[in-house]
Design an enzyme around this catalytic site. Structure first.
Site, mmCIF file in Angstrom:
data_model
loop_
_atom_site.group_PDB
_atom_site.id
_atom_site.type_symbol
_atom_site.label_atom_id
_atom_site.label_comp_id
_atom_site.label_asym_id
_atom_site.label_seq_id
_atom_site.Cartn_x
_atom_site.Cartn_y
_atom_site.Cartn_z
ATOM 1 N N SER A 213 8.410 -9.118 11.313
ATOM 2 C CA SER A 213 8.186 -9.485 9.912
ATOM 3 C C SER A 213 7.127 -8.560 9.348
ATOM 4 O O SER A 213 6.280 -8.047 10.092
ATOM 5 C CB SER A 213 7.707 -10.940 9.810
ATOM 6 N N TYR B 274 2.068 -17.478 13.003
ATOM 7 C CA TYR B 274 3.281 -16.716 12.694
ATOM 8 C C TYR B 274 2.971 -15.218 12.627
ATOM 9 O O TYR B 274 3.658 -14.403 13.249
ATOM 10 C CB TYR B 274 3.871 -17.198 11.374
#
Length: 265
Positions: free
Chosen positions: A151, A167
């Site tokens: 990401s 995350y």
């Protein structure tokens, strides 16, 4: 032997792809890309109902698609997924590690249990599945493609208002995992690359997009848009096919340029 055409290089006929987190969102988009190029597809996620619906969607598009329900945050489920896929499909030429979780909390308040949940799925699960598929098929075959979904959250710190420490940390780890694994497994003919998506309106990201404002998120990208249902198809097919056979240990941001702006800030 003469050089192959572009169409031949991107052709995945005869290949088998396993996509985790494949029942919706980015995973299903990538499954469409690989299936449309000719691969047989095995989908996995936790919920059988979602998988059945996703497989039906792919089959309606003329793609040979099957599914196995498994929770890749659990080692026993992950190992069962690998074994059952190899047993049923006879091969896994392309592995897409996409299953993921997030948790929103300020760093000083972040529960350790939530940290472990994110890391177990987003990092540990990638390692276990990659190792088992490689040992069970790719290393003996001396060929394979592993695509890890990271990401842009793994590239920079968070803007104010985003509280996703676990995350972000997990996605930074995925990039390091990708580069290190590529260095080790190149001798086995296995390429390992990562995709770093920006903001797509997936189920996981929708809450954050709504919280920060879709117009604000679009404005943060030089292309002034969120990702759509086509934007991961090209890079996925490049990494998975012989068109990308000399690319390994790399990551590519697919984010409308958001990381360029954040990286310069």
């Amino acid at each position: 032997m003469s050089a192959r055409t572009v169409q031949q290089l991107f052709d995945l006929k005869g290949k088998v792809a396993l996509i985790t987190g494949g029942s919706r969102g980015l995973g299903l988009q990538m499954a469409h890309a690989l299936g449309e190029a000719g691969a047989r597809v095995m989908l996995s996620s936790r919920k059988a109902d979602d998988l059945e619906q996703a497989a039906a969607e792919l089959q309606a598009a003329g793609i040979d698609a099957r599914w196995i329900a498994a929770d890749c945050s659990k080692e026993e489920d992950t190992r069962r997924l690998a074994d059952e896929t190899l047993e049923r499909m006879g091969a896994v030429d392309i592995l897409v590690n996409n299953a993921g979780a997030s948790w929103g909390a300020a760093a000083e308040e972040h529960p350790v249990s939530a940290w472990d949940k994110v890391m177990n799925l987003n990092v540990r699960g990638y390692f276990i599945l990659s190792q088992q598929i490689a040992n069970g098929y790719m290393i003996p075959k001396k060929s394979g493609r592993i695509i890890n979904i990271a990401s842009i959250a793994g590239l920079n710190g968070n803007p104010i208002g985003m509280k996703t420490l676990a995350y972000n940390t997990s996605k930074t780890a995925v990039i390091g995992f990708t580069r290190t694994l590529a260095a080790e497994w190149g001798r086995h003919g296995i390429t390992v690359n990562a995709i770093c998506p920006g903001f797509f309106r997936t189920k996981m990201a929708s809450g954050l997009i709504d919280q920060l404002g879709e117009d604000n998120m679009k404005a943060a990208a030089p292309l002034n848009r969120l990702g759509d249902d086509e934007d991961l198809k090209g890079i996925t097919l490049l990494y998975a096919s012989d068109a990308g056979k000399h690319i390994t240990g790399q990551w590519m941001a697919v984010d409308g340029g958001t990381s360029v702006v954040l990286g310069a800030a």
